[in-house]
Design a protein around this motif. Structure first.
Motif, short mmCIF file in Angstrom:
data_model
loop_
_atom_site.label_atom_id
_atom_site.label_comp_id
_atom_site.label_asym_id
_atom_site.label_seq_id
_atom_site.Cartn_x
_atom_site.Cartn_y
_atom_site.Cartn_z
N PRO A 19 0.81 -1.41 0.00
CA PRO A 19 -0.08 0.09 -0.05
C PRO A 19 0.91 1.31 -0.11
O PRO A 19 0.56 2.28 -0.66
N ILE A 20 1.93 1.27 0.65
CA ILE A 20 2.78 2.54 0.73
C ILE A 20 3.56 2.64 -0.68
O ILE A 20 3.71 3.80 -1.32
N TYR A 23 0.60 3.99 -3.07
CA TYR A 23 0.53 5.52 -2.75
C TYR A 23 1.38 6.45 -3.44
O TYR A 23 1.14 7.27 -4.24
N LEU A 26 0.72 6.91 -7.37
CA LEU A 26 -0.46 7.60 -7.55
C LEU A 26 -0.35 8.64 -8.26
O LEU A 26 0.67 9.49 -7.77
N ARG A 28 -1.36 11.63 -7.76
CA ARG A 28 -2.19 12.76 -6.89
C ARG A 28 -2.11 14.29 -7.15
O ARG A 28 -1.30 14.58 -8.05
N LEU A 35 2.15 10.35 2.74
CA LEU A 35 1.54 9.79 3.80
C LEU A 35 2.20 10.44 5.15
O LEU A 35 3.40 10.47 5.33
N GLN A 39 -0.27 6.89 9.32
CA GLN A 39 -0.79 6.03 8.48
C GLN A 39 0.36 5.02 7.74
O GLN A 39 -0.37 3.87 7.43
N GLU A 40 1.44 5.44 7.69
CA GLU A 40 2.61 4.30 7.09
C GLU A 40 2.75 3.29 8.05
O GLU A 40 2.69 2.21 7.83
N LEU A 68 -8.25 7.40 3.66
CA LEU A 68 -7.20 7.07 2.68
C LEU A 68 -6.39 5.79 3.23
O LEU A 68 -6.21 4.87 2.35
N LEU A 72 -6.47 2.74 0.33
CA LEU A 72 -5.04 2.04 0.01
C LEU A 72 -5.12 0.26 0.31
O LEU A 72 -4.74 -0.36 -0.34
N PHE A 105 -6.37 11.94 -4.09
CA PHE A 105 -5.39 11.02 -4.26
C PHE A 105 -4.98 10.27 -5.39
O PHE A 105 -4.01 9.48 -5.56
N ILE A 107 -6.69 7.81 -6.59
CA ILE A 107 -7.43 6.55 -6.50
C ILE A 107 -8.56 6.24 -7.35
O ILE A 107 -9.50 7.13 -7.40
#
Length: 845
Positions: A19-20, A23, A26, A28, A35, A39-40, A68, A72, A105, A107
């Protein structure tokens, strides 16, 4: 055109499943930065420890960016080939917000359009579907039910607790009296005789007053025996809006439903919600529930069937103990003069240069704000008003008043700098209301209430740097958060915030001077105007939070056993279901109310296999808890012992049950607040009973304990009694006492004459009007207690107990109590003469 993908090595164009990394790749917008650390950390824990687990709970502080994280997680599942993936919001309002976030973001998402079809991009696992819980969980869902359910790879619930309530509501048929009058009345007539046996007085209230909140449960034995008639009535109306979205979920199991009735509504719902009908959820490969750190997730076990391991081992950011700044103020603990009404009047008259919100549990309580020009919020204006606040448009600057919106509304920053949490919350689901009333002291019920309060507290502080002043009013709410037994039900963060609020209340009284409301309001400014001392103190105290793991083994065991019994019931294994309930009674420590609850549950299950055994169990249930259904063969009334009464000694004994004068006054204020017109009948009558005990009398509630006779009965000694018929839910604007109300009083007077033939009695009807309808006559000498006299009685009670402030409660003298009773018109003679008046008989014109 150059196809750059062909120029890359095959391994390099493989979709990432971290997921990291996803991101980072992406596209954005410029508004979307990297992040956050929290979140990380959460995403890394999920990816390295939980990615292959079916049920996962992710608990986050407000403002940690859960949207988010959830998106993710679903992107990862899409890239791994585990789609289709769907992100579920608790309401339509939040779908739009999540879509904006996802677009920011970069997504890939899709939504359900006007054609009400599932998008091809979703079904083909190309995009994440964003929708709301009601769209998936209804009897006509486009996701399908049972064997026709769509196959879902991964599902994320945003604000899982709010989603849980909506899922339970998907199984509820709600028949409004003003919208479906014929259907309401046919069901009422079908069960009228059965309900009459459960309480003539309450049934009368329901039948004759649409605005009464009194609730009755239709006896399960009557429901089962008349299931064919019920099925016929519902089937004929299955296309009506109140039924059509539920019908397919319950039509083949009507006998396994339960029903509740009040003046303006009938609710029908399964005894056990068959969640497995929604295969899109129950058969999903992966189920991820997003939950606030302040919320307890134990209840996911029973309704959603989430694994206990997921609940015991959620993903959390252990580095962050708290988030946001909440100054909790409790005015009634600063001064007894700061009542709920006085705070509403003071804050309701003000105008604000930011958003100010009051959150009440009922529409009746919302009305208390309207006389001060506050803005009532309902479904017709809620989204417009909330959007205005979030845009910084505060309109007239008046307080906005929400009803029962403890979740699903986010008001960050200036959208809400002042939040009034008014009174103890309770559910709109009648099954929950019935359970809350029946098991008010139950650990599980109190935990549900604590969660509602925490949800309410979270409406105004939505990020780490957000701040708000939160004012708690209403004696029951204050008692709940102040009690050490119930305070421990809150999260560590909220417990500390309440502790700070209690400390501030003590410091505000330090110099012994009585503060004015205006002086107390200056405390709010220390938060709102960013006083450095307050900020430093708050941060220092919050940093002292000790994260203690709470032992939830007992409650998880109970919920697991309840779920097991319910599954047995759904499989028609009634004896096995009853045996599981018995194992709860055998292994878990239950008080009398809980014991009655589980005995009734067992009796209901047993009714399908042995009606005789079921009624034996029902009798035992009622004997343990008078809120349970009265058994079919009735109960015996136990007369009051009322000859040798030492009232003064009783008063002293009751006072000495309290640890301090402040604790005593909290209870007196709670009782007084419940002794108000507009309060639900059950609460009002309970308060009349409690007041009688505090005043040294013997007190009974015959209508509660045997479902016959007056609402309340006081024994004053020497064979003298006071009987009460309470009409607390009658509108203050009512002009006359109806003939049916007079007839009800006459019946109860007859009951008293039969039970106490040689006694002296004062017969009182508590009602806002003293005018009797021209076509009605009391058969006995009846007195009327109206609003002004009731308020005077309450004032005198307060002043009587205030006399004890400077005394040691354990060393009170009888003569002193006697003199105080006399001084405040609470001696027996004054109780009989001072507060009541004769009814006015209207002549036919």
């Amino acid at each position: 055109m150059i196809d750059f993908t062909k120029k890359m090595r095959q391994t390099e164009i493989k979709k990432g499943d971290n997921p990291i990394e996803i991101y980072a790749a992406l596209d954005r917008t410029s508004l979307a930065g990297p992040l956050r650390g929290s979140q990380e950390e959460v995403l890394t824990k999920w990816y390295t420890e939980k990615i292959d687990e079916r049920d996962v709970i992710i608990k986050l502080h407000t403002g940690e960016g859960k949207t988010l994280i959830g998106l993710l997680v679903l992107m990862t599942k899409l890239n791994k080939g585990d789609g289709p993936c769907v992100y579920i919001c608790p309401n339509k309002y939040l779908v739009e917000q999540v879509c904006k976030e996802a677009t920011k973001f970069g997504i890939p998402i899709c939504t359900i359009g006007e054609n009400n079809q599932l998008p091809n991009e979703f079904l083909a696992s190309k995009r994440i579907l964003i929708t709301h819980v009601q769209k998936m969980f209804n009897g006509k869902t486009i996701f399908g039910t049972g064997n026709t359910s769509e196959k879902i790879g991964a599902i994320v619930f945003d604000d899982a607790h709010a989603c849980l309530d909506a899922i339970r509501d998907a199984f509820v048929i709600s028949i409004k009296r003003n919208e479906e009058k014929e259907l309401y009345e046919k069901i009422f007539e079908l069960f009228e005789d059965d309900l009459s046996e459960q309480g003539e007085g309450t049934l009368w209230d329901i039948k004759n007053n649409e605005d009464y909140d009194s609730i009755m449960m239709i006896p399960y034995w009557a429901w089962i025996e008349k299931k064919s008639q019920v099925l016929e009535l519902l089937a004929k109306s299955k296309d009506k809006n109140c039924i059509t979205f539920v019908w397919s979920l319950i039509k083949n199991s009507v006998e396994n439903c339960q029903a509740f009735i009040k003046g303006n509504e009938i609710q029908i719902m399964p005894l056990v919600a068959p969640i497995n009908m929604f295969g899109c959820f129950t058969n999903a490969k992966y189920r991820i529930l997003m939950s606030a750190t302040t919320q307890d997730d134990s209840f996911f076990v029973k309704v959603l069937g989430i694994s206990i391991n997921a609940i015991k081992e959620p993903i959390i950011n252990e580095k962050l103990k708290w988030s946001g700044e909440k100054m909790i103020l409790i005015p009634s603990l600063i001064s007894q003069e700061f009542t709920r009404h006085s705070i509403i009047e003071y804050l309701g008259q003000m105008t604000y240069k930011f958003g100010a919100i009051a959150l009440t549990p009922t529409w009746k309580k919302q009305e208390d704000y309207c006389e001060f020009g506050c803005i009532p919020i309902d479904k017709s204006n809620i989204y417009q008003e909330m959007n205005n606040l979030q845009r910084g448009d505060y309109g007239t600057g008046k307080l906005r008043v929400l009803v029962n919106r403890y979740d699903g509304i986010d008001l960050p920053d200036n959208a809400c700098r002042i939040l009034i949490l008014d009174s103890l919350p309770f559910s709109t689901n009648m099954s929950d209301v019935y359970e809350e009333k029946a098991r008010s002291k139950s650990h599980l019920i109190q935990k549900k209430i604590a969660q509602k309060i925490e949800q309410g507290l979270g409406r105004s502080v939505r990020s780490e740097k957000d701040y708000s002043c939160i004012i708690l009013i209403g004696s029951e709410l204050v008692s709940f958060i102040r009690s050490s037994l119930t305070r421990e039900l809150f999260s560590n963060q909220t417990q500390k915030q309440i502790e700070i609020g209690l400390q501030v209340s003590e410091w505000a009284k330090e110099d012994g001077k009585e503060l004015t409301i205006k002086e107390t309001a200056s405390l709010m400014n220390q938060c709102l105007k960013r006083d450095n001392g307050w900020k430093a103190y708050y941060e220092s105290e919050m940093n002292r939070i000790e994260v203690a793991e709470k032992n939830r083994e007992d409650e998880l065991e109970i919920l697991s056993l309840e779920q097991k019994a319910e599954n047995m019931f759904l499989q028609k294994k009634y004896d096995e279901a009853a045996n599981v309930i018995q194992s709860i009674l055998d292994t878990i420590k239950c008080d009398k109310s809980d014991k009655g609850w589980y005995l009734q549950m067992k009796a209901h299950y047993m009714y399908h296999s042995s009606k005789i055994e079921s009624q034996k169990l029902q009798r035992a249930a009622f004997e343990s808890n008078f809120e349970m259904l009265k058994p079919r063969d009735g109960v015996t009334y136990k007369k009051m012992e009322n000859i040798n009464l030492n009232r003064i000694q009783n008063i002293i004994k009751n006072i000495q049950k309290f640890k301090s004068f402040d604790e005593l006054m909290l209870e007196i204020n709670r009782i007084n607040e419940c002794l108000s017109f507009g309060v639900t009948a059950d609460k009002f009558e309970a308060a009349v009973g409690e007041l009688g005990i505090l005043l040294g009398y013997v007190s009974q509630r015959p209508d509660k304990s045997i479902r016959k006779g007056p609402d309340n009965l006081w024994g004053m000694g020497n064979n003298y009694y006071v009987m009460f018929e309470c009409k607390s839910e009658v509108s203050l604007g009512r002009k006359e006492i109806y003939k049916s109300e007079v007839g009800q009083m006459n019946n109860h007077c007859g009951w008293f004459d039969k039970e106490y033939p040689d006694a002296h009695v004062l017969r009182i009807m508590i009602i806002p009007t003293n005018c009797v309808a021209y076509d009605a006559d009391f058969t006995h000498d009846v007195k009327i207690l109206r609003k002004n006299s009731l308020n005077q009685l309450k004032k005198n009670v307060i002043n009587f107990f205030k006399e004890l402030k400077e005394y040691d409660l354990n060393c009170l003298e009888e003569r002193f109590i006697h003199n105080c009773l006399k001084m405040h018109d609470l001696d027996n003679e004054s109780i009989i003469d001072k507060y009541v008046e004769n009814p006015k008989i209207q002549k036919h014109q």
